[in-house]
Design a protein around this motif. Sequence first.
Motif, mmCIF file in Angstrom:
data_model
loop_
_atom_site.group_PDB
_atom_site.id
_atom_site.type_symbol
_atom_site.label_atom_id
_atom_site.label_comp_id
_atom_site.label_asym_id
_atom_site.label_seq_id
_atom_site.Cartn_x
_atom_site.Cartn_y
_atom_site.Cartn_z
ATOM 1 N N GLU A 1 0.841 -1.197 0.000
ATOM 2 C CA GLU A 1 0.000 0.000 0.000
ATOM 3 C C GLU A 1 0.874 1.244 0.000
ATOM 4 O O GLU A 1 1.950 1.266 0.607
ATOM 5 N N SER B 1 0.535 3.041 4.784
ATOM 6 C CA SER B 1 -0.872 2.641 4.843
ATOM 7 C C SER B 1 -1.729 3.792 5.342
ATOM 8 O O SER B 1 -1.255 4.656 6.102
ATOM 9 N N LEU C 1 -4.899 7.377 -1.781
ATOM 10 C CA LEU C 1 -4.480 5.985 -1.743
ATOM 11 C C LEU C 1 -4.087 5.643 -3.176
ATOM 12 O O LEU C 1 -4.917 5.693 -4.085
ATOM 13 N N ALA D 1 -0.325 -1.239 -4.918
ATOM 14 C CA ALA D 1 -1.145 -1.947 -3.928
ATOM 15 C C ALA D 1 -0.672 -3.402 -3.796
ATOM 16 O O ALA D 1 -0.162 -3.978 -4.739
#
Length: 164
Positions: free
Chosen positions: A16, A77, A118, A160
Motif C-alpha cells: 500500500e 498505509s 491511496l 497496492a
Amino acid sequence: MSKIMIGRHTHQHDGELVVFHIGMQINRWWRPDLWMPAFTAMPRMLRELSMDPDSGFLGYELLMGAGGPYVVQYWSSIEKLYAYASAPTAEHRPAWSRFNKAVRKAPGAVGIWHETFLVDRAESIYVSTKPMGLPKATRSVPIERNYDRARARFADGRTAAPAA
C-alpha cells in the motif's frame, strides 16, 4: 548534501502507498501569533515520524505554495496515517488542539488543509536529480530500456499489495 543520481531513475514500491498533502494558508501575514505556532509544529511532527520506523511514515518533501508552506508525505498505509493523526501521545493531537483554539481568536487569519490519496498505480521519472519524492520515500531504481516510456512504467506501476 545529497548526491545527484546521474541518469534516469524511477521509484519502486510493493504494498500500500498513501500520498498525503498538508499545508497552511496564511491569510493575514501580520498575525504571526496565529500562524507561527502551526508553522513551527510541523517540523516537530516530521522529526517524530522520521525517528519512528514503525509509524508507517516513508518520507516527505517540503514545498512552498501560493498561500504558504505545504508538505507532501508518503505513508505505507492509510491506517497508520490515521493512527498517527489520532494518537493522544503524538505531536499532532496537541498541535491540532492549539491551532483550533488560536484560530477562534481571528477566524480566517490562517487556514489548514490536507488531501489524502491511496495510490493504486504510480509512474515517475527523475533525471539527474538529488533523491526526492517517491524514489526517496520508497526505492530508487534505474530505468531499464523496456521502461523507457512513461506508459510502460505506468502499466507496471502497481503499488497496492496483490489481492489474496
